[in-house]
Design an enzyme around this catalytic site. Structure first.
Site, PDB file in Angstrom:
ATOM      1  CB  SER A 261       4.965  -4.756   3.837  1.00  0.00           C
ATOM      2  OG  SER A 261       5.877  -4.985   4.884  1.00  0.00           O
ATOM      3  CB  THR A 262       8.894  -8.762   2.312  1.00  0.00           C
ATOM      4  OG1 THR A 262       9.374  -7.828   1.346  1.00  0.00           O
ATOM      5  CG2 THR A 262       8.054  -9.793   1.636  1.00  0.00           C
ATOM      6  N   GLY A 263       8.901  -7.611   5.597  1.00  0.00           N
ATOM      7  CA  GLY A 263       9.814  -7.080   6.613  1.00  0.00           C
ATOM      8  C   GLY A 263      10.702  -8.194   7.123  1.00  0.00           C
ATOM      9  CE  LYS A 264      15.199  -6.458  11.140  1.00  0.00           C
ATOM     10  NZ  LYS A 264      16.242  -6.067  12.092  1.00  0.00           N
ATOM     11  CB  VAL A 267       5.393 -11.769   4.513  1.00  0.00           C
ATOM     12  CG1 VAL A 267       5.141 -11.397   3.069  1.00  0.00           C
ATOM     13  CG2 VAL A 267       6.789 -12.330   4.675  1.00  0.00           C
ATOM     14  CG  ASP A 406       8.686  -0.771  16.481  1.00  0.00           C
ATOM     15  OD1 ASP A 406       9.565   0.115  16.464  1.00  0.00           O
ATOM     16  OD2 ASP A 406       8.552  -1.598  15.570  1.00  0.00           O
TER      17      ASP A 406
HETATM   18  P1  ADP Z   1       6.574  -5.235  10.493  1.00  0.00           P
HETATM   19  O1  ADP Z   1       6.821  -5.905  11.792  1.00  0.00           O
HETATM   20  O2  ADP Z   1       7.080  -5.996   9.331  1.00  0.00           O
HETATM   21  O3  ADP Z   1       6.980  -3.785  10.484  1.00  0.00           O
HETATM   22  P2  ADP Z   1       3.869  -4.181  10.216  1.00  0.00           P
HETATM   23  O4  ADP Z   1       2.702  -4.634  11.009  1.00  0.00           O
HETATM   24  O5  ADP Z   1       4.403  -2.840  10.514  1.00  0.00           O
HETATM   25  O6  ADP Z   1       4.986  -5.311  10.332  1.00  0.00           O
HETATM   26  O7  ADP Z   1       3.471  -4.269   8.691  1.00  0.00           O
HETATM   27  C1  ADP Z   1       4.368  -3.949   7.674  1.00  0.00           C
HETATM   28  C2  ADP Z   1       3.737  -3.016   6.666  1.00  0.00           C
HETATM   29  O8  ADP Z   1       2.592  -3.625   6.083  1.00  0.00           O
HETATM   30  C3  ADP Z   1       3.238  -1.728   7.268  1.00  0.00           C
HETATM   31  O9  ADP Z   1       4.224  -0.754   7.281  1.00  0.00           O
HETATM   32  C4  ADP Z   1       2.106  -1.346   6.380  1.00  0.00           C
HETATM   33  O10 ADP Z   1       2.577  -0.649   5.254  1.00  0.00           O
HETATM   34  C5  ADP Z   1       1.568  -2.684   5.930  1.00  0.00           C
HETATM   35  N1  ADP Z   1       0.413  -3.079   6.751  1.00  0.00           N
HETATM   36  C6  ADP Z   1       0.427  -3.845   7.862  1.00  0.00           C
HETATM   37  N2  ADP Z   1      -0.809  -4.014   8.349  1.00  0.00           N
HETATM   38  C7  ADP Z   1      -1.638  -3.355   7.525  1.00  0.00           C
HETATM   39  C8  ADP Z   1      -3.050  -3.160   7.474  1.00  0.00           C
HETATM   40  N3  ADP Z   1      -3.862  -3.682   8.394  1.00  0.00           N
HETATM   41  N4  ADP Z   1      -3.548  -2.415   6.460  1.00  0.00           N
HETATM   42  C9  ADP Z   1      -2.743  -1.889   5.539  1.00  0.00           C
HETATM   43  N5  ADP Z   1      -1.418  -2.032   5.532  1.00  0.00           N
HETATM   44  C10 ADP Z   1      -0.853  -2.758   6.504  1.00  0.00           C
HETATM   45 MN    MN Z   2       6.211  -2.039  11.180  1.00  0.00          MN
END
Ligand code: ADP
Ligand code: MN
Length: 517
Positions: A261-264, A267, A406
């Site tokens: 995933s690449t978020g704002k 990553v 959140d």
């Molecule tokens: P953001 O602040 O970018 O939303 P997240 O912690 O929600 O950060 O992570 C983004 C995405 O990455 C999540 O929506 C999920 O799909 C995936 N992800 C994050 N942590 C995990 C994990 N421990 N196991 C599996 N997928 C994860």
């Molecule tokens: Mn998230």
């Protein structure tokens, strides 16, 4: 013509695969296992290189690729070559700038008028991170208008009488003002000590300089944008990649397969776990690596979460941007640990290195568990999920002394027949000045999701808020309810102001639990 020296393109990938495969700097996961890939060797060299740099920042004249085993494998990983080239370039740029600084110093000496080579530097001040750990977060720039009150010209446009009349067009006053105004150019624009030497700039000169400053600002913004874009493409910057390489190199991680995933703000990568250096710690077979983005802009609007969090209060004001981002990672780690201790299903922390958090992977065989928003549950599972979420929210509040802040179907994963909570870097304690508002927002998201999902038993947001927090706010409409929440927060803040500690009403059974973190 034979393309001599051009590496043959790898065969096109067949079969379906996640989109990251083609873009990912690590390429597709390797199915043939290699005991020691070139990537590992390279990373060792790079690690040494960085170490040298760390140890020897004053005179970085050491040749980087000096020693260490160099195995020419058949399986040449070009991404490592690229990486190596980038690291060398970085080193070169830094040396170049250091030399520039030395020359600048030599030329300027003690002279009051100084020449700046700033615009010739390779590493843009925004991008350099070698020395910024010493730089304060607060802007300490001198304000030329406040410090020594300049003579003001009244509305009528002049002061004095007869021969001594001074209009706003007076050359000297105007010149000084122009010099002072120069300080308002972009902070990275070097203007020298014009005020100190009583420099008077004519309007013409000032305007020319102003134009120049603006175009420089735009130029550097463009440059910055370009760099930002390129890092987005490769997901992380070279330093972060090196940090990750080190984890693979140490054996803690087996391989980093790709980006989930690449978020704002972050990553997330998937990795296969390796062996722990210490016996007592077990690395999960699959890990998620959350890299908090080191570009600040996205984090600016998150100030409110951390600035008022008393756990971080003392530290916040003294920190520079990079450290603040590390603090987000640190916060996520602490919060996950609390949740883990309370038995809430969530990723288990493996290790935190600077702004890189390694945790257990929720999912299987590189496939992350779906978010609650993406999964179709049977009505039975939906109901089960609801009660579980209600339970977790209460546990989070009462046992962990936390509000997620959140919480929504985006940050809940469905795995192994249950809901897992993730993304807790912004979570705060209920006594945070906005903690209850955050909780109410969480309740609204949860309540709406499950009501829309057909769970008839789902409490509405206000009932849920009371059920989680233990308060008994009776307002039957959103506006009044919100007002009462804010009143509670205010009461707590006033109490803190007067007594220096939080009100005990926030925890139903005495003091909040103490965590050994
Ligand atoms: P953001 O602040 O970018 O939303 P997240 O912690 O929600 O950060 O992570 C983004 C995405 O990455 C999540 O929506 C999920 O799909 C995936 N992800 C994050 N942590 C995990 C994990 N421990 N196991 C599996 N997928 C994860
Ligand atoms: Mn998230």
């Amino acid at each position: 013509m034979d393309p001599v020296g051009v590496a043959a393109a790898p065969p096109p990938e067949t079969g379906p695969g996640p989109a990251w495969r083609s873009k990912c700097p690590w390429g597709a996961p390797n199915t043939t296992s290699i005991s020691c890939s070139l990537a590992d060797v390279m990373s060792e060299q790079l690690a040494k290189e960085l170490q040298l740099e760390e140890e020897n920042t004053v005179f970085p004249e050491v040749v980087a690729v000096a020693e260490g085993p160099f195995i020419a494998g058949e399986n040449i990983d070009t991404s490592s070559d690229l990486m190596l080239a980038q690291m060398l370039q970085m080193e070169f740029d830094r040396e170049y700038d250091a030399q520039l600084r030395r020359e600048e110093k030599k030329i300027n000496g003690d002279s009051k008028v100084s020449i700046s080579f700033e615009n010739y530097r390779k590493v843009h001040p925004y991008d350099s991170d070698s020395s910024e750990d010493e730089v304060d977060w607060q802007d300490t720039r001198h304000d030329p208008y406040r410090a020594d009150k300049p003579t003001t010209t009244p509305r009528k446009g002049f002061i004095g009488k007869g021969k001594d009349i001074t209009t706003k067009h007076d050359e000297v006053v105007c010149g000084r003002k122009n010099t002072a105004r120069m300080e308002n150019f972009a902070p990275e624009f070097q203007v020298g000590d014009g005020i100190g030497m009583d420099l008077k700039l004519s309007n013409q000169v000032f305007n020319a300089l102003k134009q120049h400053a603006y175009s420089e600002e735009r130029r550097s913004a463009r440059l910055h944008e370009k760099k930002e874009h390129s890092t987005a493409e490769k997901a992380v910057d070279p330093k972060t990649r090196l940090l990750m390489y080190k984890m693979v190199n140490s054996g803690m991680l087996e391989t980093i397969t790709g980006c989930i995933s690449t978020g704002k703000e972050s990553v997330v990568f998937h990795a296969y776990g390796g062996k722990s250096a210490t016996e007592d710690k077990v690395i999960p077979p699959e890990c998620a690596i959350k890299v908090f983005k080191t570009t600040l802009n996205e984090f600016k609007n998150r100030d409110k979460y951390i600035k008022d969090d008393y756990r971080f209060k003392d530290r916040f004001s003294k920190l520079n941007p990079r450290k603040i981002i590390r603090m987000w990672a640190e916060k996520e780690m602490h919060n996950l640990t609390r949740m883990q201790n309370a038995g809430i299903p969530c990723p288990q922390v493996v290790i935190l290195k600077k702004h890189v958090l390694v945790m257990s992977f929720i999912g299987q065989d590189q496939v992350p568990a779906p978010k609650l928003k993406d999964v179709t549950l049977s009505s039975e599972d939906m109901k089960k999920a609801y009660y579980q979420v209600l339970n977790m929210m209460q546990q989070l509040y009462k046992e962990c002394n936390l509000v997620h802040a959140d919480l929504s179907e985006y940050n809940m994963l469905w795995h192994d027949g249950k809901v897992w909570l993730i993304d807790v870097s912004q979570s705060v304690e209920p006594t945070h000045p906005h903690g209850l508002e955050f909780l109410f927002r969480d309740c609204r998201n949860v309540s709406q999701f499950f009501q829309k999902g057909g769970v008839a038993e789902a409490l509405n947001e206000r009932e849920l808020f009371n059920a989680v927090s233990g308060f008994n706010i009776t307002a039957d409409n959103e506006v009044d309810f919100q007002a009462e929440i804010e009143a509670l927060e205010k009461m707590n803040e006033d109490h803190v102001q007067n007594h220096g500690k939080k009100l005990s009403m926030f925890s139903s059974d005495g003091d909040p639990p103490i965590y050994d973190e």
